[in-house]
Design a protein around this motif. Structure first.
Motif, PDB file in Angstrom:
ATOM      1  N   ALA A 357     -17.054 -17.253  17.507  1.00 51.71           N
ATOM      2  CA  ALA A 357     -17.833 -18.283  17.619  1.00 51.71           C
ATOM      3  C   ALA A 357     -17.530 -19.462  17.993  1.00 51.71           C
ATOM      4  O   ALA A 357     -18.938 -20.070  18.176  1.00 51.71           O
ATOM      5  CB  ALA A 357     -18.610 -19.049  15.746  1.00 51.71           C
ATOM      6  N   SER A 358     -16.556 -20.267  18.531  1.00 52.89           N
ATOM      7  CA  SER A 358     -16.473 -21.736  19.369  1.00 52.89           C
ATOM      8  C   SER A 358     -17.124 -20.966  20.828  1.00 52.89           C
ATOM      9  O   SER A 358     -17.493 -21.928  21.718  1.00 52.89           O
ATOM     10  CB  SER A 358     -15.134 -21.954  18.817  1.00 52.89           C
ATOM     11  N   VAL A 359     -16.717 -19.294  21.265  1.00 49.79           N
ATOM     12  CA  VAL A 359     -17.538 -19.383  22.870  1.00 49.79           C
ATOM     13  C   VAL A 359     -19.197 -19.160  22.351  1.00 49.79           C
ATOM     14  O   VAL A 359     -20.319 -19.216  23.783  1.00 49.79           O
ATOM     15  CB  VAL A 359     -16.872 -17.996  22.956  1.00 49.79           C
ATOM     16  N   LEU A 360     -19.524 -18.499  21.797  1.00 48.29           N
ATOM     17  CA  LEU A 360     -21.224 -17.748  21.085  1.00 48.29           C
ATOM     18  C   LEU A 360     -21.624 -18.822  21.231  1.00 48.29           C
ATOM     19  O   LEU A 360     -22.684 -18.890  21.437  1.00 48.29           O
ATOM     20  CB  LEU A 360     -21.096 -16.900  19.818  1.00 48.29           C
ATOM     21  N   GLU A 361     -21.303 -20.230  20.333  1.00 49.72           N
ATOM     22  CA  GLU A 361     -22.386 -21.094  20.623  1.00 49.72           C
ATOM     23  C   GLU A 361     -22.239 -22.059  21.430  1.00 49.72           C
ATOM     24  O   GLU A 361     -23.711 -23.001  22.347  1.00 49.72           O
ATOM     25  CB  GLU A 361     -21.576 -22.490  19.894  1.00 49.72           C
ATOM     26  N   LEU A 362     -21.555 -21.802  22.801  1.00 51.12           N
ATOM     27  CA  LEU A 362     -22.170 -22.250  24.720  1.00 51.12           C
ATOM     28  C   LEU A 362     -23.246 -20.344  25.312  1.00 51.12           C
ATOM     29  O   LEU A 362     -23.465 -21.760  26.350  1.00 51.12           O
ATOM     30  CB  LEU A 362     -20.618 -22.028  25.299  1.00 51.12           C
ATOM     31  N   ALA A 363     -23.604 -20.092  24.408  1.00 50.33           N
ATOM     32  CA  ALA A 363     -24.532 -19.203  25.446  1.00 50.33           C
ATOM     33  C   ALA A 363     -25.443 -19.708  25.228  1.00 50.33           C
ATOM     34  O   ALA A 363     -26.318 -20.171  24.679  1.00 50.33           O
ATOM     35  CB  ALA A 363     -23.936 -17.599  24.110  1.00 50.33           C
ATOM     36  N   GLY A 364     -26.017 -19.480  26.438  1.00 49.16           N
ATOM     37  CA  GLY A 364     -27.674 -19.500  26.169  1.00 49.16           C
ATOM     38  C   GLY A 364     -28.583 -20.766  27.652  1.00 49.16           C
ATOM     39  O   GLY A 364     -26.836 -20.875  28.805  1.00 49.16           O
ATOM     40  N   GLN A 365     -29.085 -21.015  27.482  1.00 53.48           N
ATOM     41  CA  GLN A 365     -29.765 -22.077  28.668  1.00 53.48           C
ATOM     42  C   GLN A 365     -28.812 -23.609  28.780  1.00 53.48           C
ATOM     43  O   GLN A 365     -28.830 -24.372  27.918  1.00 53.48           O
ATOM     44  CB  GLN A 365     -31.345 -22.395  28.631  1.00 53.48           C
ATOM     45  N   TRP A 366     -28.402 -23.376  29.487  1.00 58.39           N
ATOM     46  CA  TRP A 366     -27.744 -25.401  30.658  1.00 58.39           C
ATOM     47  C   TRP A 366     -28.333 -25.546  32.291  1.00 58.39           C
ATOM     48  O   TRP A 366     -29.419 -24.878  32.328  1.00 58.39           O
ATOM     49  CB  TRP A 366     -26.060 -24.748  30.844  1.00 58.39           C
ATOM     50  N   LEU A 375     -25.727 -19.762  29.993  1.00 61.60           N
ATOM     51  CA  LEU A 375     -24.602 -18.798  30.368  1.00 61.60           C
ATOM     52  C   LEU A 375     -24.417 -17.450  29.447  1.00 61.60           C
ATOM     53  O   LEU A 375     -25.143 -17.729  28.131  1.00 61.60           O
ATOM     54  CB  LEU A 375     -23.852 -19.611  29.431  1.00 61.60           C
ATOM     55  N   ARG A 376     -23.406 -16.484  29.743  1.00 61.88           N
ATOM     56  CA  ARG A 376     -23.700 -15.348  28.585  1.00 61.88           C
ATOM     57  C   ARG A 376     -22.348 -14.687  28.658  1.00 61.88           C
ATOM     58  O   ARG A 376     -21.241 -15.152  29.516  1.00 61.88           O
ATOM     59  CB  ARG A 376     -24.411 -14.191  29.335  1.00 61.88           C
ATOM     60  N   VAL A 377     -22.019 -14.301  27.358  1.00 59.35           N
ATOM     61  CA  VAL A 377     -20.607 -14.156  26.781  1.00 59.35           C
ATOM     62  C   VAL A 377     -20.951 -12.303  26.745  1.00 59.35           C
ATOM     63  O   VAL A 377     -21.406 -11.539  26.602  1.00 59.35           O
ATOM     64  CB  VAL A 377     -20.203 -14.670  25.151  1.00 59.35           C
ATOM     65  N   THR A 378     -19.998 -11.724  27.623  1.00 58.37           N
ATOM     66  CA  THR A 378     -20.198 -10.428  28.345  1.00 58.37           C
ATOM     67  C   THR A 378     -19.070  -9.462  27.253  1.00 58.37           C
ATOM     68  O   THR A 378     -17.809  -9.836  27.404  1.00 58.37           O
ATOM     69  CB  THR A 378     -19.736 -10.284  29.251  1.00 58.37           C
TER      70      THR A 378
END
Length: 461
Positions: A357-366, A375-378
């Protein structure tokens, strides 16, 4: 290595055969043999010969010349991975007493040590190695032609030094170390320092007449690590698969990626040609592809091994003539034929096994300033950061296990990516080597170096 001639479509097989037939005929090679590797397996083998009924197969040996250097480089990288040396170490630290000891091991691997291209005295590839019994004979009185580390200048004596380095640290002959650490683990039983039947004879073809002259078969003594080996398309196909996939008994994929990265200063002419050099590997951009491998040329023989990691295709080409067909172009063409006629089918998309969850919340537009990034989590455990449109700085990042990530490529290679949080735990911004990425362009709620104008966004003044 398994082999199947039926894994390629008939049209592809014919195109490959046509390409090597043209090369053998126009290059006037007594014989020419080739193999293509895809998905780690030989999927095609072809041969053309001037002698009816005697077409060479995948077990016939040819001399492979400077492809030997890649094998020697593998031995050196193994020593590095074991902690026996560091690539930035000067040669003098491990092989004292040479007049070129200031050159680093990495510089020698990348032909950036400033050494002469050839040995002094008679043509070393066509005379007995006994004429050069020691390293001092290989180097001569003026071994350095250029400042160390300043330019790429291909050097055969440089690889003689690397072979001597291997012998010094292993306490055994280069040939013995190579057999024990590389050839046996990879199953390269037909790769040897001396010819073992069946093998092709080496020929010179008269430039203005269809006539042949046999070339002498010399042993190179201390120069052996630069060009001594004999091999077959079968063995080199296995070696190509290793260069693409790695084998932890020999070298990891991480080290092979390091070998494939440019490691030498590039000359202006090389920039135009798209050619550079890694750690024991020649690198080139051709037909929109990044190719790695090595060529080989000694009296009587030409050789080429070319790999395209992205397409997962490799080609091996061997011929028994001193000059003639351009095998580096031929190898690249064989890869192009397969890659274009039968494009690689991507692996199925697969989701993450576990979601952090702590990584997933960083995904998206910056936003970096006003430039939008995603930023994408692969599924491979990495995160990627790239512009939403057009070119620009992009990289994949591997986790460090402490909530930070390290860049793997491009401008951000080696740079640290971390999430900066507010006292309440919410993410304030991303810090990437001091670059600040915010959720909104110049986000007033985030820490933005240089500050944000208090009056905010406005129309034309």
């Amino acid at each position: 290595m398994t082999s199947s001639q039926d894994e390629l479509l008939p049209g592809t097989r014919r195109a490959l055969l046509h390409r090597i037939a043209v090369a053998q005929a126009q290059g006037r090679a007594p014989s020419l043999v080739a193999a293509v590797v895809r998905d780690g397996r030989v999927v095609w083998h072809g041969a053309r010969t001037s002698v009816d009924g005697h077409g060479p197969d995948e077990n016939v040996q040819y001399r492979i010349g400077s492809i030997t250097k890649t094998f020697t480089a593998v031995l050196v990288l193994r020593l590095r991975d074991e902690g026996r040396l560091d690539l930035v170490d000067p040669l003098e630290k491990h092989l004292p007493g040479t007049p070129v000891g200031e050159a680093s091991i990495a510089e020698l691997l990348a032909h950036a040590g400033g050494l002469a291209a050839e040995t002094p005295g008679p043509w070393w590839e066509r005379t007995p190695g006994s004429l050069r019994p020691g390293i001092t004979d290989v180097l001569g009185d003026q071994p350095l032609l250029h400042p160390v580390g300043r330019r790429h200048h291909y050097s055969n004596p440089g690889y003689a030094l690397l072979g001597a380095l291997v012998e010094r640290l292993r306490g055994a002959p280069w040939e013995e170390v190579l057999r024990r650490e590389v050839l046996d683990p990879l199953g390269l039983g037909r790769t040897t320092t001396r010819p073992e039947a069946p093998y092709a004879g080496g020929w010179a073809v008269h430039p203005w007449a269809d006539a042949l002259l046999p070339e002498p078969l010399e042993e190179y003594g201390p120069m052996a690590p630069a060009g001594q080996l004999w091999s077959t398309t079968g063995d080199l196909a296995r070696f190509a698969a290793f260069l693409m996939r790695g084998d932890d008994r020999v070298l990891s994929m991480q080290t092979l990626r390091e070998m494939r990265a440019p490691a030498a200063p590039v000359e202006p002419a090389d920039v135009v040609d798209g050619v550079s050099y890694g750690l024991g590997l020649q690198l080139q951009h051709r037909d929109g592809r990044f190719l790695v491998g090595h060529s080989g040329s000694v009296p009587g023989f030409l050789a080429n091994l070319t790999v395209c990691v992205e397409d997962d295709v490799a080609a091996v080409v061997l011929a028994n003539c001193t000059s003639g067909p351009l095998l580096s172009l031929l190898g690249a063409d064989l890869i192009r034929v397969v890659a274009e006629a039968e494009p690689r089918i991507p692996e199925p998309w697969r989701p993450l096994r576990e979601v952090d969850a702590s990584v997933l919340e960083l995904a998206g537009q910056w936003y970096w300033g006003t430039s939008p990034f995603a930023l994408r989590v692969t599924a491979d455990g990495l995160v990627s950061l790239a512009p939403l449109s057009g070119g620009g700085r992009r990289s994949r990042f591997q986790p460090n296990g402490d909530g930070t990530w390290t860049g793997l490529e491009g401008y951000f290679a080696g740079e640290l990516l971390r999430a900066v949080r507010r006292p309440d735990g919410a993410v304030d911004h991303l810090d990437l080597g001091s670059f600040v990425f915010t959720r909104q362009p110049y986000d007033t709620t985030a820490e933005v170096p240089g500050g944000v104008d208090a009056e905010g966004w406005r129309g034309a003044v």
